[in-house]
Design a protein around this motif. Structure first.
Motif, PDB file in Angstrom:
ATOM      1  N   MET A 196       0.842  -1.209   0.000  1.00  0.00           N
ATOM      2  CA  MET A 196       0.000   0.000   0.000  1.00  0.00           C
ATOM      3  C   MET A 196       0.872   1.253   0.000  1.00  0.00           C
ATOM      4  O   MET A 196       0.603   2.226  -0.725  1.00  0.00           O
ATOM      5  N   GLU A 197       1.943   1.228   0.806  1.00  0.00           N
ATOM      6  CA  GLU A 197       2.823   2.401   0.870  1.00  0.00           C
ATOM      7  C   GLU A 197       3.529   2.612  -0.470  1.00  0.00           C
ATOM      8  O   GLU A 197       3.694   3.747  -0.926  1.00  0.00           O
ATOM      9  N   ILE A 198       3.936   1.521  -1.104  1.00  0.00           N
ATOM     10  CA  ILE A 198       4.609   1.636  -2.412  1.00  0.00           C
ATOM     11  C   ILE A 198       3.626   2.217  -3.434  1.00  0.00           C
ATOM     12  O   ILE A 198       3.973   3.091  -4.232  1.00  0.00           O
ATOM     13  N   HIS A 199       2.387   1.743  -3.371  1.00  0.00           N
ATOM     14  CA  HIS A 199       1.347   2.225  -4.279  1.00  0.00           C
ATOM     15  C   HIS A 199       1.127   3.736  -4.070  1.00  0.00           C
ATOM     16  O   HIS A 199       1.110   4.512  -5.031  1.00  0.00           O
ATOM     17  N   HIS A 200       1.013   4.152  -2.829  1.00  0.00           N
ATOM     18  CA  HIS A 200       0.811   5.576  -2.544  1.00  0.00           C
ATOM     19  C   HIS A 200       2.001   6.405  -3.001  1.00  0.00           C
ATOM     20  O   HIS A 200       1.851   7.494  -3.556  1.00  0.00           O
ATOM     21  N   LEU A 201       3.172   5.875  -2.781  1.00  0.00           N
ATOM     22  CA  LEU A 201       4.408   6.572  -3.172  1.00  0.00           C
ATOM     23  C   LEU A 201       4.417   6.854  -4.676  1.00  0.00           C
ATOM     24  O   LEU A 201       4.688   7.977  -5.119  1.00  0.00           O
ATOM     25  N   GLU A 202       4.102   5.833  -5.445  1.00  0.00           N
ATOM     26  CA  GLU A 202       4.129   6.000  -6.907  1.00  0.00           C
ATOM     27  C   GLU A 202       3.005   6.922  -7.374  1.00  0.00           C
ATOM     28  O   GLU A 202       3.202   7.741  -8.268  1.00  0.00           O
ATOM     29  N   GLU A 203       1.839   6.788  -6.741  1.00  0.00           N
ATOM     30  CA  GLU A 203       0.729   7.687  -7.081  1.00  0.00           C
ATOM     31  C   GLU A 203       1.122   9.144  -6.893  1.00  0.00           C
ATOM     32  O   GLU A 203       0.670  10.026  -7.621  1.00  0.00           O
ATOM     33  N   GLU A 204       1.949   9.370  -5.865  1.00  0.00           N
ATOM     34  CA  GLU A 204       2.319  10.761  -5.534  1.00  0.00           C
ATOM     35  C   GLU A 204       3.457  11.272  -6.412  1.00  0.00           C
ATOM     36  O   GLU A 204       3.859  12.428  -6.299  1.00  0.00           O
ATOM     37  N   GLY A 205       4.005  10.420  -7.248  1.00  0.00           N
ATOM     38  CA  GLY A 205       4.983  10.890  -8.227  1.00  0.00           C
ATOM     39  C   GLY A 205       6.433  10.634  -7.885  1.00  0.00           C
ATOM     40  O   GLY A 205       7.332  11.155  -8.552  1.00  0.00           O
ATOM     41  N   VAL A 206       6.699   9.825  -6.853  1.00  0.00           N
ATOM     42  CA  VAL A 206       8.092   9.464  -6.556  1.00  0.00           C
ATOM     43  C   VAL A 206       8.516   8.373  -7.540  1.00  0.00           C
ATOM     44  O   VAL A 206       7.770   7.414  -7.763  1.00  0.00           O
ATOM     45  N   ARG A 207       9.680   8.535  -8.133  1.00  0.00           N
ATOM     46  CA  ARG A 207      10.151   7.528  -9.095  1.00  0.00           C
ATOM     47  C   ARG A 207      11.048   6.510  -8.393  1.00  0.00           C
ATOM     48  O   ARG A 207      11.901   6.891  -7.585  1.00  0.00           O
ATOM     49  N   ILE A 208      10.833   5.245  -8.705  1.00  0.00           N
ATOM     50  CA  ILE A 208      11.669   4.211  -8.090  1.00  0.00           C
ATOM     51  C   ILE A 208      12.736   3.800  -9.103  1.00  0.00           C
ATOM     52  O   ILE A 208      12.421   3.299 -10.182  1.00  0.00           O
ATOM     53  N   GLU A 209      13.972   4.045  -8.746  1.00  0.00           N
ATOM     54  CA  GLU A 209      15.106   3.631  -9.583  1.00  0.00           C
ATOM     55  C   GLU A 209      15.516   2.256  -9.056  1.00  0.00           C
ATOM     56  O   GLU A 209      16.229   2.135  -8.060  1.00  0.00           O
TER      57      GLU A 209
END
Ligand code: SF4
Length: 473
Positions: free
Chosen positions: A319-332
């Motif tokens: 859920m936290e990963i989902h929220h993070l990506e929704e908010e525009g943080v990019r995962i390298e």
């Protein structure tokens, strides 16, 4: 309702603040269920004869029992059913990674989606507040014995809660000027609103627990002094507040390099900290995700998460990963830091290397291996390593406290009594390493029972449910 009908109900999902709105504030992201949604979700539970969800819950909440009451709309009874085992359901229901605990064990998850146990638990606590119900247990008569608790995080809170309700005069020594330990300075408000922590504080004060702020045990006062002042037993719940370092060139002494829990502590304590627009957070756990999402809310525009494995292996809650990506943080993904670049002591960039996944390591996850010649540079205003935390051993000064080689306190795993000083007990992250709130609560319960036995001269083990206490985290 027949089992087939229950199986046909899809998992209910709570409403959330939109990403566009929430990145500008610290308001709680997830709303609770309304009554009808909660009943519908509760109806998905199969009331298993051997409920795997209970075994998956670190504090062994009787999940099917509270769900059965909830679906009969006996909300108050359902809440108190949870309170039979949990000291702080309003906290656990919000911040525990349920998918790895109770919900990860729920039988419905095998062929679909598990029951939303965390959201149902939250519904009950919210319902109690909304309906002005008493959430306090009756206080006990004072028994004349004093207990010191070092640290006001969830383990310390649990010890104080249980022992104060048995008549012990509990004093919590907190080195910070605010209450709650990691709950306050490690978990952002949008996951855990501060009125929830405030309610826990109020509940402790209700039964006479005293909180002494700004006092670091080991510096302002020693454990030996506490003993001389008449505290019959001491609980160490100091948490794991010291960031582990990456150990790469440029990490120390470069302006613009901060560490995860230090950054969170400063911002969540109210410091107006501007770290620039381009931020690289290193790590894949919940702390790394919290750091990235807090940086966004504090105005950074371009936030990356650097993680050496893939998204599937990230230890953070889905859920936290989902929220993070929704908010525009990019995962390298599949990238690891090699060194930090600086000019005149000021950070300019981070050099990274591409990784690939090799054979599984001891954790069962595939080991990341660096690809030769794949180095690349990310320019940054701030680098925040958030890979893990360890125990800061302030409290030990002047007392020979046994520790494990990785820095946690060495205790008897059945009783949580220090193996070197009999009147000292420890639990939570300073014994387990960084772990969930439910596990800290569990250890607080074990320690409180042991401290009571120690102070009353009762055998430490006789009559205890050791199967529960021997769980290997
Ligand atoms: Fe209900 Fe799932 Fe627990 Fe079974 S395992 S009792 S379905 S919550």
């Amino acid at each position: 309702m027949k089992p087939k009908e229950r199986l046909a109900i899809p998992r209910q999902h709570p409403k959330e603040l939109s990403p566009e709105e929430r990145i500008h504030n610290f308001k709680e992201v997830t709303f609770g269920f309304d009554e009808e949604t909660a009943i519908l979700e509760a109806n998905r539970c199969l009331q298993c004869k051997k409920p795997a969800c209970i075994a998956g819950c670190p504090i062994h909440n009787d999940i099917p029992a509270f769900i059965a009451l909830l679906r009969e709309r006996k909300f108050e009874e359902a809440y108190w059913k949870v309170r039979e085992t949990s000291t702080m359901p309003s906290v656990c229901s919000r911040v525990c990674p349920h998918e790895f605990q109770c919900e990860g064990s729920c039988v419905r998850g095998k062929k679909g989606e598990s029951v939303a146990i965390g959201m149902l638990e939250r519904y009950l606590t919210d319902w109690m507040v909304a309906n002005g119900k008493n959430m306090y247990r009756e206080c006990a008569q004072a028994n004349g014995k004093k207990v010191a608790i070092v640290g006001s995080g969830p383990a310390g809170m649990t010890v104080a809660h249980i022992l104060s309700h048995q008549g012990y005069q509990c004093t919590i020594f907190e080195s910070l000027p605010i209450f709650g330990g990691m709950l306050s300075v490690g978990i952002p408000h949008y996951r855990l609103p501060r009125d929830i922590i405030g309610a826990e504080l109020y509940a402790l004060k209700h039964c006479g627990v005293e909180i002494v702020y700004g006092t670091t045990i080991g510096e302002d006062k020693t454990l030996a002094q506490l003993r001389q002042e008449g505290f019959a037993s001491v609980f160490l719940g100091v948490g794991a507040h010291e960031s582990r370092k990456l150990g790469i060139e440029g990490e120390d002494g470069t302006e613009g390099v901060l560490h995860g829990v230090d950054y969170l502590r400063r911002v969540l304590s109210g410091e107006d900290l501007d770290i620039g627009n381009r931020v690289v957070v290193v790590g894949g756990g919940n702390v790394a995700i919290d750091v990235a999402r807090v940086a966004l809310r504090r105005g950074s525009k371009d936030v990356f998460l650097l993680y050496r494995r893939t998204k599937e292996e990230m230890p953070a809650s889905k859920m936290e990963i989902h929220h993070l990506e929704e908010e525009g943080v990019r995962i390298e993904m599949l990238a690891a830091p090699v060194r930090i670049l600086q000019e005149n002591g000021k950070l300019t960039a981070i050099e990274c290397v591409r990784m690939e996944l090799g054979e599984p390591d001891a954790s069962g996850r595939r080991r990341p291996v660096a690809k030769e010649g794949s180095n690349f540079i990310i320019e940054a205003d701030a680098i925040i390593p958030a890979i893990s935390q360890k125990v800061r051993h302030n409290a030990d000064k002047g007392v020979e406290l046994a520790s494990e080689s990785w820095g946690t306190y060495r205790v008897d795993p059945k009783t949580l009594q220090s193996t070197s000083v009999e009147w000292i007990f420890a639990g939570g992250d300073d014994v387990l390493g960084p772990q969930t709130v439910a596990k800290a609560v569990y250890q607080g319960k074990v320690a409180a029972e042991s401290m009571h036995r120690y102070m009353q001269g009762i055998d430490m083990l006789e009559g205890r449910d050791l199967t529960c206490y021997m769980v290997d985290w």
